[in-house]
Scaffold this motif. Structure first.
Motif, PDB file in Angstrom:
ATOM      1  N   UNK A  12       0.821  -1.203   0.000  1.00  0.00           N
ATOM      2  CA  UNK A  12       0.000   0.000   0.000  1.00  0.00           C
ATOM      3  C   UNK A  12       0.854   1.251   0.000  1.00  0.00           C
ATOM      4  N   UNK A  13       0.315   2.285   0.609  1.00  0.00           N
ATOM      5  CA  UNK A  13       0.960   3.594   0.662  1.00  0.00           C
ATOM      6  C   UNK A  13       1.411   3.852   2.098  1.00  0.00           C
ATOM      7  N   UNK A  14       2.674   4.193   2.280  1.00  0.00           N
ATOM      8  CA  UNK A  14       3.167   4.548   3.608  1.00  0.00           C
ATOM      9  C   UNK A  14       2.782   5.998   3.869  1.00  0.00           C
TER      10      UNK A  14
ATOM     11  N   UNK B  35      17.966  -0.863  29.371  1.00  0.00           N
ATOM     12  CA  UNK B  35      18.550  -2.117  28.882  1.00  0.00           C
ATOM     13  C   UNK B  35      17.711  -2.761  27.782  1.00  0.00           C
ATOM     14  N   UNK B  36      16.470  -2.339  27.615  1.00  0.00           N
ATOM     15  CA  UNK B  36      15.610  -2.901  26.572  1.00  0.00           C
ATOM     16  C   UNK B  36      15.758  -2.168  25.250  1.00  0.00           C
ATOM     17  N   UNK B  37      16.399  -1.002  25.265  1.00  0.00           N
ATOM     18  CA  UNK B  37      16.574  -0.222  24.043  1.00  0.00           C
ATOM     19  C   UNK B  37      17.961  -0.476  23.475  1.00  0.00           C
ATOM     20  N   UNK B  38      18.049  -1.445  22.583  1.00  0.00           N
ATOM     21  CA  UNK B  38      19.349  -1.855  22.049  1.00  0.00           C
ATOM     22  C   UNK B  38      19.700  -1.192  20.732  1.00  0.00           C
ATOM     23  N   UNK B  39      18.747  -0.650  20.051  1.00  0.00           N
ATOM     24  CA  UNK B  39      18.990  -0.032  18.755  1.00  0.00           C
ATOM     25  C   UNK B  39      17.851   0.910  18.433  1.00  0.00           C
ATOM     26  N   UNK B  40      17.385   0.830  17.202  1.00  0.00           N
ATOM     27  CA  UNK B  40      16.282   1.662  16.751  1.00  0.00           C
ATOM     28  C   UNK B  40      15.057   0.776  16.576  1.00  0.00           C
ATOM     29  N   UNK B  41      13.923   1.244  17.070  1.00  0.00           N
ATOM     30  CA  UNK B  41      12.655   0.561  16.838  1.00  0.00           C
ATOM     31  C   UNK B  41      11.811   1.494  15.989  1.00  0.00           C
ATOM     32  N   UNK B  42      11.103   0.906  15.038  1.00  0.00           N
ATOM     33  CA  UNK B  42      10.359   1.715  14.081  1.00  0.00           C
ATOM     34  C   UNK B  42       8.959   1.162  13.889  1.00  0.00           C
ATOM     35  N   UNK B  43       8.008   2.068  13.772  1.00  0.00           N
ATOM     36  CA  UNK B  43       6.625   1.748  13.463  1.00  0.00           C
ATOM     37  C   UNK B  43       6.312   2.396  12.126  1.00  0.00           C
ATOM     38  N   UNK B  44       5.808   1.598  11.188  1.00  0.00           N
ATOM     39  CA  UNK B  44       5.470   2.079   9.850  1.00  0.00           C
ATOM     40  C   UNK B  44       3.970   1.906   9.663  1.00  0.00           C
ATOM     41  N   UNK B  45       3.291   2.970   9.217  1.00  0.00           N
ATOM     42  CA  UNK B  45       1.838   2.938   9.005  1.00  0.00           C
ATOM     43  C   UNK B  45       1.557   2.897   7.508  1.00  0.00           C
ATOM     44  N   UNK B  46       0.922   1.816   7.083  1.00  0.00           N
ATOM     45  CA  UNK B  46       0.642   1.586   5.667  1.00  0.00           C
ATOM     46  C   UNK B  46      -0.862   1.634   5.424  1.00  0.00           C
ATOM     47  N   UNK B  47      -1.266   2.410   4.436  1.00  0.00           N
ATOM     48  CA  UNK B  47      -2.659   2.463   4.009  1.00  0.00           C
ATOM     49  C   UNK B  47      -2.846   1.462   2.875  1.00  0.00           C
ATOM     50  N   UNK B  48      -3.695   0.463   3.128  1.00  0.00           N
ATOM     51  CA  UNK B  48      -4.024  -0.501   2.083  1.00  0.00           C
ATOM     52  C   UNK B  48      -5.409  -0.132   1.540  1.00  0.00           C
ATOM     53  N   UNK B  49      -6.008  -1.006   0.768  1.00  0.00           N
ATOM     54  CA  UNK B  49      -7.298  -0.697   0.153  1.00  0.00           C
ATOM     55  C   UNK B  49      -8.349  -0.255   1.162  1.00  0.00           C
ATOM     56  N   UNK B  50      -8.466  -0.966   2.258  1.00  0.00           N
ATOM     57  CA  UNK B  50      -9.546  -0.659   3.192  1.00  0.00           C
ATOM     58  C   UNK B  50      -9.117  -0.643   4.660  1.00  0.00           C
TER      59      UNK B  50
END
Length: 133
Positions: free
Chosen positions: A56-58, A108-123
């Motif tokens: 879809x579209x990010x 201690x739980x943050x070891x690197x980068x965490x990312x959330x990506x929101x994708x718009x699909x058809x519905x």
């Protein structure tokens, strides 16, 4: 919270959120930079090895790093695609909850980068989660 605009939009484009929505929802989040249009399209970080399939579209992505800094990016989308988002008005609330969850983690739980990506699909809206160093 710091909001920056980098790109003037074409007449047929818009962002999935407005400045007033952002100010209302994210007003109590510290160490968050919000960027509108820094890039025209989403690109995976070169450090990400397990990339989800995107069909879809990010519309936006948010990253949280070891320094406990959040970076939220909104990408321009076509206004006709924006109409499909009208029934999904809780995207920014989901993002805020995700950021608060990241901020609540111990160092201690943050070891690197965490990312959330929101994708718009058809519905619907799909949320993708990535971790990388």
């Amino acid at each position: 919270m710091k909001i920056s605009y980098f790109r003037e939009l074409n007449s047929n484009e818009a962002y999935s959120s407005t400045r007033s929505q952002i100010n209302r929802i994210f007003k109590d989040i510290e160490d968050l930079d919000i960027n509108f249009g820094l890039k025209r399209k989403f690109e995976f970080d070169s450090r990400a090895t397990k990339k989800p399939k995107i069909s879809g579209i990010i519309i936006c992505s948010v990253s949280f790093n070891r320094e406990r800094k959040g970076l939220l990016f909104y990408y321009p989308i076509l206004k006709e695609d924006l109409k499909r988002l009208e029934k999904h008005n809780d995207i920014n609330i989901e993002i805020k909850q995700w950021i608060q969850m990241q901020q609540g983690k111990p160092d201690t739980a943050l070891l690197g980068v965490e990312q959330l990506i929101c994708e718009l699909t058809n519905d619907s809206i799909k949320y993708h989660f990535l971790k990388f160093l």
